[in-house]
Design a protein around this motif. Structure first.
Motif: not given
Ligand SMILES: Nc1ncnc2c1ncn2[C@@H]1O[C@H](COP(=O)(O)OP(=O)(O)OP(=O)(O)O)[C@@H](O)[C@H]1O
Length: 435
Positions: A382-384, A197-200, A408-410
């Motif tokens: 993958e994230t859906e 979520k935070s990454t998106f 790229r963290k994308r």
């Molecule tokens: N699809 C993915 N595949 C691999 N790594 C991922 C993927 N999505 C996110 N990440 C990595 O996983 C870690 C956690 O992601 P993120 O913080 O965005 O999740 P979140 O849903 O916000 O979690 P929370 O609810 O715990 O805050 C980050 O380091 C991110 O770069």
């Protein structure tokens, strides 16, 4: 300086004595007994209303008899004063103007009283009580406003000014949302921990800034440094990414030159919520109002609801107050607010994603304009992403597959160009040479 207008008060009462039906105009404007400054006018208006409620005639004779029955005729100056009121009215048809004058002074007297009390106590007041005071002050002004200030003529609303919204950068999703997350909306993004979520959202912020929309991030979990590290890695172009390999695998770091350029690029465009400030509903709302009005910020990301410190009696009431307040701000300032809320535990067992899996008060999905869900239960990396509610276009049950690029963290899609995207932080002469 006198905070009243004797002539306007007398003219209202005089006009009613001439045309009793005009009491209804007073009611229309919420004119109360206490809007009159002079005590004898308060008494006269009170008895005029009583006669009106009883469907009785109002004139100097009936009114003096009513006042006599309540032993109040002398207090108002006797029959002579009542009769004199009829003679001072310049024009009966101007009663609404006299009412506005009287109400305006009444509001100013209340304001003066509030300011006087506060200025006496200001030394001992903390920031929170000052904010509460300013909100009470504002409510007092709104409560005293004319009825017509509470409504807007629909023909004065221009929809061409700000159509569409903040693009997420994922074409299919943007089309479905209706040209991105529309201005004036509240989005709730849910999903299990670590779903991305935070990454998106980090990527949406980068996209918004790239499209000229200033942004704000409240992160209850990441430090400023982590936020900047994620952000700079997401927007950095390949020549500013240094690749490393360690026993943990491959990772990338943004070069000093890249960091400097990105930092300059976001100056006065990207704002974080202060780690010093209490993250309660009043402070967050205040920060949003400030940034929306003074810094032209259009995208507000609040990550996440559980870390907000809200007022209210129980946990759910607190959340509803906070979410309602966000919704009001989004509409008022035509901004985009995205709120992260975790999924509840039961939903994780449930295969079909649905809006009520948001952890917390069940009203939250009802208040939201969009409900999105991120899920990482499929194949790595993958994230859906699901659209579970879409008040704007109505299209739901949409699912898009986002693949994560660690270096790229994308996120990127199969058909999209997200990994090649240049967010535009480099000065234009450098961009020309960028492949
Ligand atoms: N699809 C993915 N595949 C691999 N790594 C991922 C993927 N999505 C996110 N990440 C990595 O996983 C870690 C956690 O992601 P993120 O913080 O965005 O999740 P979140 O849903 O916000 O979690 P929370 O609810 O715990 O805050 C980050 O380091 C991110 O770069």
């Amino acid at each position: 300086m006198a905070l009243y207008n004797l002539g306007a008060e007398q003219s209202i009462l005089g006009a009613i004595l001439i045309e009793p039906e005009l009491v209804s105009v007073g009611n229309q404007f919420n004119l109360s007994v206490y809007d009159f400054f002079h005590p004898q006018h308060q008494i006269i208006y009170k008895h005029m209303q009583k006669l009106y409620e009883r469907n009785e005639k109002i004139d100097p004779v009936t009114l003096s008899s009513e006042l006599t029955n309540h032993d109040e005729l002398d207090k108002v100056g006797g029959v002579a004063y009542l009769t004199s009121l009829v003679t001072v009215v310049p024009s009966v048809s101007n009663i609404s103007y006299y009412i506005r004058i009287v109400k305006d002074f009444s509001m100013k007297r209340s304001g003066h009283e509030m300011l006087a009390t506060t200025s006496k106590n200001i030394k001992s007041m903390d920031q929170k009580s000052l904010i509460t005071f300013s909100e009470d002050f504002k409510s007092m002004i709104m409560d005293n406003s004319n009825s017509e200030d509470l409504v807007v003529n629909a023909s004065k609303v221009s929809i061409s000014v700000q159509r569409g919204g903040i693009l997420t950068g994922f074409a299919g999703l943007d089309a479905l949302l209706g040209d991105g997350l529309n201005f004036g909306t509240l989005t709730v993004l849910t999903g299990s921990p670590g779903a991305g979520k935070s990454t998106f959202l980090n990527q949406i912020i980068a996209n918004a800034i790239s499209n000229g929309f200033n942004s704000f991030l409240y992160s209850g979990e990441l430090t400023y440094e982590m936020c900047m590290d994620w952000f700079t890695r997401t927007v950095a172009n390949p020549q500013h990414l240094l690749n490393y390999t360690s026993n943990m695998g491959k990772y990338a770091k943004v070069s000093d030159e890249g960091l400097e350029m990105i930092t300059q690029w976001v100056d006065d465009k990207l704002f974080f919520y202060s780690k010093e400030a209490k993250a309660d509903e009043a402070n967050i709302s205040h920060a949003i109002e400030y940034l929306a009005t003074k810094k032209n910020v259009k995208l507000f990301v609040l990550d996440n609801l559980m870390t907000l410190d809200c007022s209210g009696n129980d946990k759910y009431e607190k959340q509803i107050i906070a979410v309602k307040s966000l919704k009001r701000l989004a509409k008022k300032y035509k901004i985009v607010i995205v709120l992260v809320a975790h999924s509840n535990k039961n939903s994780m067992m449930n295969k079909e994603p649905h809006v009520f899996e948001i952890s917390g008060a069940s009203e939250i999905p009802n208040l939201a304009d969009y409900v999105l869900k991120a899920s990482r239960e499929g194949r790595e990396p993958e994230t859906e992403l699901f659209v579970l509610k879409n008040r704007i276009t109505g299209s739901i049950r949409y699912k898009t597959m986002l693949t994560f690029d660690t270096a790229r963290k994308r996120f990127f899609t199969k058909t999209g160009n997200e990994l090649k995207k240049d967010f535009g932080y480099m000065p234009s002469y450098e961009q020309e040479s960028f492949d």
